[in-house]
Scaffold this active site. Structure first.
Site, mmCIF file in Angstrom:
data_model
loop_
_atom_site.group_PDB
_atom_site.id
_atom_site.type_symbol
_atom_site.label_atom_id
_atom_site.label_comp_id
_atom_site.label_asym_id
_atom_site.label_seq_id
_atom_site.Cartn_x
_atom_site.Cartn_y
_atom_site.Cartn_z
ATOM 1 N N ASN A 9 9.520 54.118 73.022
ATOM 2 C CA ASN A 9 10.472 54.808 72.159
ATOM 3 C C ASN A 9 11.831 54.794 72.860
ATOM 4 O OD1 ASN A 9 11.929 56.572 70.594
ATOM 5 N ND2 ASN A 9 10.634 58.368 70.994
ATOM 6 N N LYS A 11 14.589 55.766 71.793
ATOM 7 C CA LYS A 11 15.433 56.886 71.364
ATOM 8 C C LYS A 11 16.859 56.374 71.082
ATOM 9 C CE LYS A 11 12.346 59.985 73.673
ATOM 10 N NZ LYS A 11 12.092 61.243 74.345
ATOM 11 N N HIS A 98 8.166 63.199 65.691
ATOM 12 C CA HIS A 98 8.502 63.391 67.104
ATOM 13 C C HIS A 98 9.122 64.778 67.276
ATOM 14 C CE1 HIS A 98 10.382 62.940 70.994
ATOM 15 N NE2 HIS A 98 9.568 61.922 71.215
ATOM 16 N N GLU A 100 11.564 65.775 68.877
ATOM 17 C CA GLU A 100 13.031 65.810 68.761
ATOM 18 C C GLU A 100 13.463 65.831 67.290
ATOM 19 O OE1 GLU A 100 13.735 62.444 71.359
ATOM 20 O OE2 GLU A 100 12.883 63.625 72.992
ATOM 21 N N GLU A 170 2.016 64.699 72.318
ATOM 22 C CA GLU A 170 3.164 64.773 73.224
ATOM 23 C C GLU A 170 3.497 66.234 73.520
ATOM 24 O OE1 GLU A 170 5.641 61.027 73.133
ATOM 25 O OE2 GLU A 170 6.473 62.327 71.616
ATOM 26 N N GLY A 176 10.507 63.908 78.861
ATOM 27 C CA GLY A 176 11.784 63.720 79.543
ATOM 28 C C GLY A 176 12.022 64.698 80.681
ATOM 29 N N SER A 216 6.618 61.856 79.853
ATOM 30 C CA SER A 216 6.828 61.442 81.245
ATOM 31 C C SER A 216 5.714 60.543 81.792
ATOM 32 C CB SER A 216 7.040 62.664 82.149
ATOM 33 O OG SER A 216 8.205 63.376 81.740
HETATM 34 P P1 PGA Z 1 9.417 60.428 77.982
HETATM 35 O O1 PGA Z 1 9.452 60.526 76.368
HETATM 36 O O2 PGA Z 1 8.430 59.356 78.326
HETATM 37 O O3 PGA Z 1 10.821 60.087 78.367
HETATM 38 O O4 PGA Z 1 8.989 61.760 78.472
HETATM 39 C C1 PGA Z 1 8.288 60.443 75.631
HETATM 40 C C2 PGA Z 1 8.643 60.477 74.165
HETATM 41 O O5 PGA Z 1 9.457 61.333 73.773
HETATM 42 O O6 PGA Z 1 8.154 59.664 73.362
#
Ligand code: PGA
Length: 253
Positions: A9, A11, A98, A100, A170, A176, A216
């Site tokens: 992803n 982003k 997601h 976010e 997740e 992140g 992460s």
């Molecule tokens: P990350 O993000 O691996 O940077 O923690 C995972 C995601 O949001 O898909």
């Protein structure tokens, strides 16, 4: 046999040049290192869809995904991109729900249910995300929280539709942040999600659904995460922006 899937992803990252470089590197490494058995899905921002598709070409094992799609079929919805348009560009997967999107764009369970329907109606595989906040984990209601997310957005699907969905667990507190759920925590939640799917759709269907871990994940922890019985891959944010790291995660199976 469940599909092993590692989805990157991106982003809101990568200019055109950066995205093309990253994609070329991934495609070349994937071929040179003869990766088999795992599907890699690249989920760039919308403007990259066409150039990334061209670079992937017909490389076996690499697929194109997007990070979102509209809940509407077509029409006067300025700024939106439909599942139908994405499919016409060769997109095969779409990340939906997601955290976010839920948090910053206020996407709720009902809206997500409509997006999942649109994706499936246009032949896209939804990568449906669920996960709990730190607060919910501390209150020890994380299991009921993610089960509710599935029930509310997916459980109106027919068995045929549900069989096409990929789930990504997740935990929000691990996205992140550099904090990963332990492999045991991931396994516990994946198994709970699978049991929940089984309670509605039966064991065989639940056993056929890929459940990915996100939060992460990196080349250092992927092997242990992927060694767990109910962890069928990963949804990777930060580490998917570096070709070597992304490939090393893919090769952690
Ligand atoms: P990350 O993000 O691996 O940077 O923690 C995972 C995601 O949001 O898909």
């Amino acid at each position: 046999m469940r599909k092993k899937i590692v989805a990157g992803n991106w982003k809101m990252n990568m200019t055109l040049d950066e995205g093309q470089k990253l994609t070329s590197e991934i495609v070349n490494m994937f071929k040179d290192e003869a990766v088999t058995d795992v599907i890699a899905v690249l989920n760039p921002p919308f403007p990259h869809i066409f150039p990334v598709k061209k670079l992937i070409g017909d490389t076996p094992g690499i697929a194109l995904g997007s990070q979102n799609c509209s809940n509407k079929e077509s029409g006067a919805f300025t700024g939106e991109v439909s599942a139908k348009i994405l499919a016409s560009f060769g997109v095969e997967y779409v990340i939906l729900g997601h955290s976010e999107r839920r948090e910053y764009f206020k996407e709720d369970n009902e809206l997500l249910a409509a997006k999942v329907k649109q994706a499936l109606a246009n032949g896209l595989t939804p990568i449906f995300c669920c996960g709990e906040s730190l607060e919910i984990r501390m209150a020890e209601t994380h299991e009921s929280n993610v089960k509710f997310q599935l029930t509310a957005s997916l459980f109106d699907l027919s068995p045929e539709e549900m069989a096409k969905v990929v789930i990504a667990y997740e935990p929000i507190w691990a996205i992140g942040t550099g904090k990963t759920a332990t492999a045991d925590q991931a396994q516990e939640m994946h198994a709970a999600l699978r049991r929940h799917i089984s309670s509605k759709y039966g064991r065989d269907l639940a056993d056929s659904i890929s459940i990915l871990y996100g939060g992460s994940a990196n080349p250092g922890n992927a092997k242990e995460l992927f060694s767990k019985a109910d962890v069928d891959g990963g949804l990777i944010g930060g580490a998917s922006l570096k070709s070597r790291d992304f490939l090393d995660i893919i090769k952690s199976f």
